[in-house]
Design an enzyme around this catalytic site. Structure first.
Site, mmCIF file in Angstrom:
data_model
loop_
_atom_site.group_PDB
_atom_site.id
_atom_site.type_symbol
_atom_site.label_atom_id
_atom_site.label_comp_id
_atom_site.label_asym_id
_atom_site.label_seq_id
_atom_site.Cartn_x
_atom_site.Cartn_y
_atom_site.Cartn_z
ATOM 1 N N PHE A 65 0.857 -1.178 0.000
ATOM 2 C CA PHE A 65 0.000 0.000 0.000
ATOM 3 C C PHE A 65 0.897 1.234 0.000
ATOM 4 C CE2 PHE A 65 -4.280 -1.665 1.925
ATOM 5 C CZ PHE A 65 -4.406 -2.519 0.836
ATOM 6 N N ASP A 66 1.082 1.786 -1.187
ATOM 7 C CA ASP A 66 2.008 2.896 -1.374
ATOM 8 C C ASP A 66 1.463 4.186 -0.763
ATOM 9 O OD1 ASP A 66 4.299 4.273 -2.827
ATOM 10 O OD2 ASP A 66 2.568 5.294 -3.702
ATOM 11 N N ALA A 67 2.338 4.894 -0.029
ATOM 12 C CA ALA A 67 2.012 6.230 0.506
ATOM 13 C C ALA A 67 0.681 6.249 1.246
ATOM 14 C CB ALA A 67 2.017 7.266 -0.619
ATOM 15 N N VAL A 68 0.347 5.152 1.898
ATOM 16 C CA VAL A 68 -0.984 5.017 2.489
ATOM 17 C C VAL A 68 -1.195 5.976 3.663
ATOM 18 C CG1 VAL A 68 -0.352 3.178 4.114
ATOM 19 C CG2 VAL A 68 -2.692 3.293 3.223
#
Length: 587
Positions: free
Chosen positions: A243-246
């Site tokens: 989960f990128d840059a969540v």
């Protein structure tokens, strides 16, 4: 330890609906919960008897090693890059890596893939879905889910500008006079971007760049769309999600807009849906924030299965260039053991830089400045973030890890490879799942040409290899690339056989001064102990085995060198950057 032998929990529709709505009520108004929950179940095709996983089960063991790579990190004009990567893996790393973290392979407009144009497509320049599925036959696959934003050139954002569905209500926008002074920024550009629509001017939120427009998760349609994306990936054979840059997912004007409680609830909800569709799926959160905030993403073993251990890269680099492990040791002692069902995701290098936010409150400003200056001396660059009041602060150091460890604060030296291998011996031995960037496996240097052509600092660590050229270098035993690959493959082969290196095995930090970084691991069944001792200096260091309190009734062997020690009071000399893994066997 894969949980394939455990029985899944059968949960009826009403029970699952109740759990879904428990999270939804923190996000949306009560009158919408039933409709949203039903839509999520329908999207994930979860039936009345949905299978849920048994809680607190580990989907990993000591044989798991992740490789981080772009689809086109290695290219060959004879085939598509995904096929070339697959060939490279089968030739050089098939016995070492279990899971491939394939960085964004979708059509994109900028940021090397993180400005996604279409989440449902493979970028035709690297291959297509059959190439992804072919990789999934040989390795577990981890894919990026870029939740926070998408490309300003995506179909959804084009629809936003045209006031059409889907997309017209997908993006977060505010009034131009909104108070954003409290917002935590990872970049220095203006936060708001002016856009013309049929309904007038809109000011859309752009956390990372004006080509990366933030989604509006206060609209449940966005959440449902990402549930659809996750199911689509699961059906394509992908079982691990980054989960990128969540941390930036949920926005509330007037707050910091980072790590909000709603963000945590959204992650918990998406995990609940994913693991009911496939109970061995894994969610890993990428949150480049101070350590304490990062740990919050474990939840109560109901949020992220694993979290990026962002403090490790800067602390380990600092240790090896100063020859002083005091901060690394203090940090390791403060790291709480991950409970079963969760794990640390350990890495030293990735496609991004060496983050500096995770060492806030650990390293002094003087120590950070010294590290930055040393990295600049080794060819690195610095990226900045905006602070309140219009000031900027270093956010990350951009440099290839092999060059970052080419010397110490005194300058370059001849111990680059030894120092580089020591860093990985530490990372492979500490608690957690290890992940190695493809350019670390093959000792890639700084790519200054790519920085100049792209005008992006991060490009320095995103070299693209020509496969025939790389193969020739790897087939030359005297090249730095071949030597590093051989060393790392050998360390991994040893690690994979040691129950004491299970990601959730017991760990205690040892106190042997500031020049020897040491810790003890014990297998879950308590049958194996390993003392990992690392000389983090450029000088030989003495080690009295009696300082380790070894059990005299056992025989102790350094797994790396094969040397046995019958005298537990022996004095040994560790060469500069030498690591030993002392393991016991019963006499």
């Amino acid at each position: 330890m894969n949980d394939a032998g455990h029985q899944p929990i059968i949960e009826n529709r009403q029970g699952l609906l109740f759990r879904i709505k428990t999270h939804l009520r923190h996000l949306y108004s009560p009158d919408k919960l039933d409709d949203i929950a039903d839509a999520l179940l329908k999207t994930m095709t979860l039936t009345d008897d949905a299978l849920g996983p048994e809680p607190y089960q580990n989907h990993w063991d000591q044989a798991d090693v992740y490789l981080i790579s772009y689809a086109d990190s290695i290219i060959d004009e004879q085939q598509v890059p995904l096929a070339t990567l697959h060939q490279f893996l089968n030739t050089y790393l098939s016995n070492s890596v279990s899971t491939i973290h394939l960085l964004p392979f979708y059509p994109y407009s900028s940021d090397d893939g993180f400005a996604v144009i279409d989440y449902y497509q493979v970028n035709h320049s690297v291959g297509d879905w059959p190439d992804i599925q072919s990789l999934a036959q040989d390795y577990k696959l981890m894919a990026d889910v870029v939740l926070n934003h998408c490309s300003a050139r995506s179909g959804w954002f084009e629809n936003f500008k045209a006031n059409k569905h889907p997309g017209k209500d997908f993006f977060f926008h505010v009034a131009p006079n909104t108070d954003t002074s409290q917002v935590v920024r990872p970049r220095t550009h203006d936060l708001l971007k002016e856009v013309e629509t049929p309904d007038g001017t809109r000011y859309v939120w752009c956390t990372f760049s004006h080509d990366q427009v933030d989604f509006d998760f206060t609209n449940p349609k966005v959440l449902i769309e990402f549930a659809s994306i996750l199911k689509f990936y699961l059906d394509k054979g992908i079982s691990v999600f980054r989960f990128d840059a969540v941390a930036f997912l949920w926005k509330v004007p007037g707050t910091s807009c980072i790590n909000l409680k709603e963000t945590h609830e959204a992650v918990k909800l998406l995990r609940l849906l994913v693991e009911h569709y496939r109970h061995d799926a894994i969610i890993i959160t990428e949150t480049n924030v101070p350590n304490r905030e990062n740990l919050m993403y474990f939840g109560n073993a109901n949020e992220a299965h694993a979290i990026y251990n962002f403090s490790l890269p800067p602390l380990l680099v600092n240790t090896l260039i100063t020859g002083n492990c005091a901060h690394l040791k203090t940090w390791l002692m403060s790291l709480p053991p991950a409970q079963n069902g969760t794990a640390y995701f350990n890495f030293i290098a990735s496609h991004d830089g060496i983050g500096l936010r995770p060492v806030e409150g650990i390293l002094s400003q003087q120590e950070i400045d010294e590290m930055i200056n040393t990295m600049i001396n080794f060819g690195g660059r610095v990226s900045w973030r905006a602070l309140k009041g219009g000031k900027n602060q270093p956010y990350e150091i951009n440099i290839a890890l092999f060059d970052a460890l080419s010397g110490t604060i005194k300058g370059h030296d001849s111990l680059q490879i030894a120092r580089f291998i020591c860093a990985h011996a530490i990372m492979l031995a500490i608690e957690g799942i290890p992940a190695i960037y493809i350019h670390s496996f093959i000792a890639t240097n700084n790519d200054h040409d790519k920085v100049r052509l792209s005008n992006q600092n991060r490009a320095i660590n995103r070299h693209r290899w020509d496969y025939p050229q790389l193969s020739a270098l790897l087939d030359n035993p005297y090249s730095q690339h071949a030597q590093v690959l051989e060393h790392l493959n050998r360390l991994i082969a040893i690690r994979k056989k040691q129950p004491a290196f299970h990601p959730n095995a017991t760990q205690y930090t040892l106190h042997l001064g500031v020049h020897l970084f040491a810790f003890w691991r014990q297998s879950i069944d308590r049958k194996q102990s390993i003392f990992a001792v690392n000389n983090v200096t450029d000088q030989p260091q003495k080690l009295l085995l009696s300082d380790l309190n070894l059990i005299e009734l056992d025989t102790w062997t350094d797994l790396i060198s094969g040397t046995g020690y019958n005298d537990v009071h022996q004095l040994i000399i560790l060469a500069p950057y030498q690591s030993i893994w002392l393991s016991n066997t019963k006499r």
